[in-house]
Design a protein around this motif. Structure first.
Motif, mmCIF file in Angstrom:
data_model
loop_
_atom_site.group_PDB
_atom_site.id
_atom_site.type_symbol
_atom_site.label_atom_id
_atom_site.label_comp_id
_atom_site.label_asym_id
_atom_site.label_seq_id
_atom_site.Cartn_x
_atom_site.Cartn_y
_atom_site.Cartn_z
ATOM 1 N N ASP A 49 0.743 -1.381 -0.012
ATOM 2 C CA ASP A 49 0.044 -0.058 0.112
ATOM 3 C C ASP A 49 0.807 1.292 0.187
ATOM 4 O O ASP A 49 0.387 2.451 -0.079
ATOM 5 N N ARG A 53 0.916 -6.687 7.879
ATOM 6 C CA ARG A 53 -0.517 -6.556 7.755
ATOM 7 C C ARG A 53 -0.932 -5.790 9.040
ATOM 8 O O ARG A 53 -0.698 -6.073 9.950
ATOM 9 N N CYS A 79 -6.358 -0.409 10.948
ATOM 10 C CA CYS A 79 -6.509 0.894 10.165
ATOM 11 C C CYS A 79 -7.498 0.702 9.188
ATOM 12 O O CYS A 79 -7.872 1.699 8.588
ATOM 13 N N GLY A 80 -7.783 -0.603 8.693
ATOM 14 C CA GLY A 80 -8.757 -0.694 7.450
ATOM 15 C C GLY A 80 -10.244 -0.618 8.033
ATOM 16 O O GLY A 80 -11.232 -0.750 7.327
ATOM 17 N N VAL A 103 -4.275 -3.240 5.740
ATOM 18 C CA VAL A 103 -3.247 -2.329 5.280
ATOM 19 C C VAL A 103 -2.329 -3.246 5.134
ATOM 20 O O VAL A 103 -1.950 -3.995 6.029
ATOM 21 N N CYS A 127 1.630 1.292 9.198
ATOM 22 C CA CYS A 127 0.432 2.007 9.028
ATOM 23 C C CYS A 127 0.277 3.191 10.025
ATOM 24 O O CYS A 127 1.074 3.360 10.868
#
Length: 482
Positions: A393, A405, A409-410, A422, A435
């Motif tokens: 990303d 990962r 945050c997603g 993310v 992130c």
């Protein structure tokens, strides 16, 4: 997106003449032209060895050329574009849009062949999926050599599972003074571009370099305060005349097929009336190492998507090559070319495995099970099962195995619904990229043992070949392949 230099300075093809341009500098050289009905095997062999662009001309006068099928009128009625719309770029504002195909054609036919003062719109139709009927003609009814076609077995872009392949057979529609800035084709691939239709004397000027000069070109762009791999700088004729490397020029006309070497920087400027070009990419085994060691580090630095999934290509091509050699051994028809290729692929794969390895891989969370399912690595033939693609990303790199990962945050703060994880590649993470919350989980895409299983399998096939036929040392085999 940065407005290209062309739009700021207003370079125009209005008074261009191919002969005059070539004669204007000792640094300029015409691209070699070869008739379509000559010895193309020899011409293509010389092209690959020379690393210099090539034109094969006259396809439109061959008996196989289908003038009705390859016309703009046919394209307008049968192209089958989504919603009958085409993606266009306004070269004055460097903005993209999607408009009805018939509207784009009408605009292109009504506008003059050269930019005029105060003009605010000039559209270039880009990346239109090639109509199925054109692809069928190209592969089954044209006279173009099979080994340079997009669907040929030699194109290792086809080694990926079908659902993971990237569409690269495209059409480009433009009128005079629309353009593609100086760039290199993705991941050290070979470029192929056939002009299938023109109106009102339409043509395209190509300015190209040798692939071996890629570093020099990049450094020259830095001298100009530009970044070659951002693909937003249209270099002027005067700047090309001063370049510290040779520039190869062609005016592409109807029936001309342009061959672009891997890593060749090239710029295309359309001239006159409408032109329609059909373009595709090919990668061969030699492209993989060049892409892995030369192109991908640049892509990470400039945060550019690699698109062609080079590490996955090495993985799947190794799988395919090992199985091919095994099949040949079963019929007692082993080919040493395949053996040399397998040696080289294992060398590349080892480099990838070193980058992707971590001592704790066995206890890490894996996005998928192994390629053989829940049973884990198998000693039987490995199959190419397709899994979802992941990209970093931050830099856009294709994630092949190791990454970090974050699921937090997603999530939507209001609805606490998982929107998207993310994902950050290992290279970006060790450089401090993370992130928003900074709490990222180390992940592996698949079980690392699966990758080791494929490597062991490939070495086992080579050992079987050695026991049956014998072969030179590994170092000499690599030397032959290179």
């Amino acid at each position: 997106m940065t407005t290209p230099y062309h739009a700021l300075r207003g370079v125009s093809t209005k008074d261009w003449s191919f002969d005059d341009i070539v004669a204007s500098s000792d640094n300029f050289h015409p691209v070699k032209r070869v008739p379509y009905d000559s010895d193309l095997t020899l011409a293509l062999d010389e092209y690959k060895k020379s690393d210099i662009p090539l034109i094969i001309e006259g396809w439109h006068v061959s008996d196989a050329w289908d003038h009705e099928l390859l016309s703009l009128n046919w394209f307008a009625k049968h192209a089958g574009l989504p919603g009958d719309r085409i993606d266009v770029r306004n070269v004055h504002t460097w903005t993209d849009d999607s408009i009805p195909l018939h509207e784009f054609i009408a605009k292109s036919r009504s506008i003059g062949p050269a930019v005029v003062k105060g003009e605010g719109e000039r559209l270039y139709g880009k990346d239109a999926i090639c109509p199925a009927a054109w692809s069928d003609w190209l592969h089954n009814r044209s006279d173009i050599p099979r080994q340079v076609l997009p669907d040929d077995q030699s194109n290792i872009l086809n080694a990926l599972p079908e659902s993971s392949r990237v569409e690269h057979l495209m059409c480009y529609l433009g009128v005079g003074d629309t353009f593609t800035p100086m760039h290199k084709d993705l991941c050290a691939s070979y470029g192929h571009n056939l002009m299938t239709y023109t109106e009102k004397g339409g043509s395209s000027y190509w300015f190209m370099t040798r692939g071996r000069d890629a570093q020099q070109v990049a450094e020259y762009f830095h001298d100009l305060q530009q970044e070659l791999d951002h693909e937003n700088y249209v270099i002027s004729l005067e700047e090309l005349r001063r370049a510290p490397f040779p520039v190869y020029i062609v005016e592409q006309k109807l029936g001309d097929m342009v061959f672009v070497p891997p890593r060749s920087a090239h710029q295309v400027v359309n001239s006159g009336g409408i032109t329609v070009k059909t373009s595709w990419s090919r990668m061969e085994s030699g492209s993989l190492g060049v892409a892995l060691f030369n192109e991908l580090p640049i892509y990470r630095r400039v945060c550019r998507r690699e698109t062609y999934k080079v590490r996955s290509l090495v993985h799947h091509f190794l799988l395919r090559t090992a199985q091919l050699l095994e099949d040949q051994l079963e019929t007692d028809k082993a080919d040493e070319t395949v053996v040399r290729r397998l040696f080289s692929l294992i060398e590349l794969y080892d480099h990838i495995l070193v980058d992707e390895h971590t001592e704790s891989h066995a206890t890490m969370t894996h996005l998928t099970t192994s390629l053989n399912g829940d049973a884990g690595p198998s000693t039987s033939r490995t199959t190419a099962i397709d899994f979802p693609a992941l990209v970093c990303d931050f830099c856009g790199a294709d994630i092949f195995q190791s990454y970090f990962r974050c699921s937090t945050c997603g999530q939507s703060p209001s609805e606490a619904e998982l929107v998207e994880d993310v994902c950050i590649c290992a290279g970006c993470y060790v450089e401090g990229r993370t992130c928003l919350c900074g709490n990222m989980e180390p992940m592996q895409y698949r079980r690392f043992a699966t990758l080791l299983d494929l490597r062991k399998r490939a070495r086992s096939v080579l050992a079987s070949f050695s026991q049956r036929y014998g072969y030179p040392s590994e170092s000499s085999m690599f030397e032959d392949e290179k």
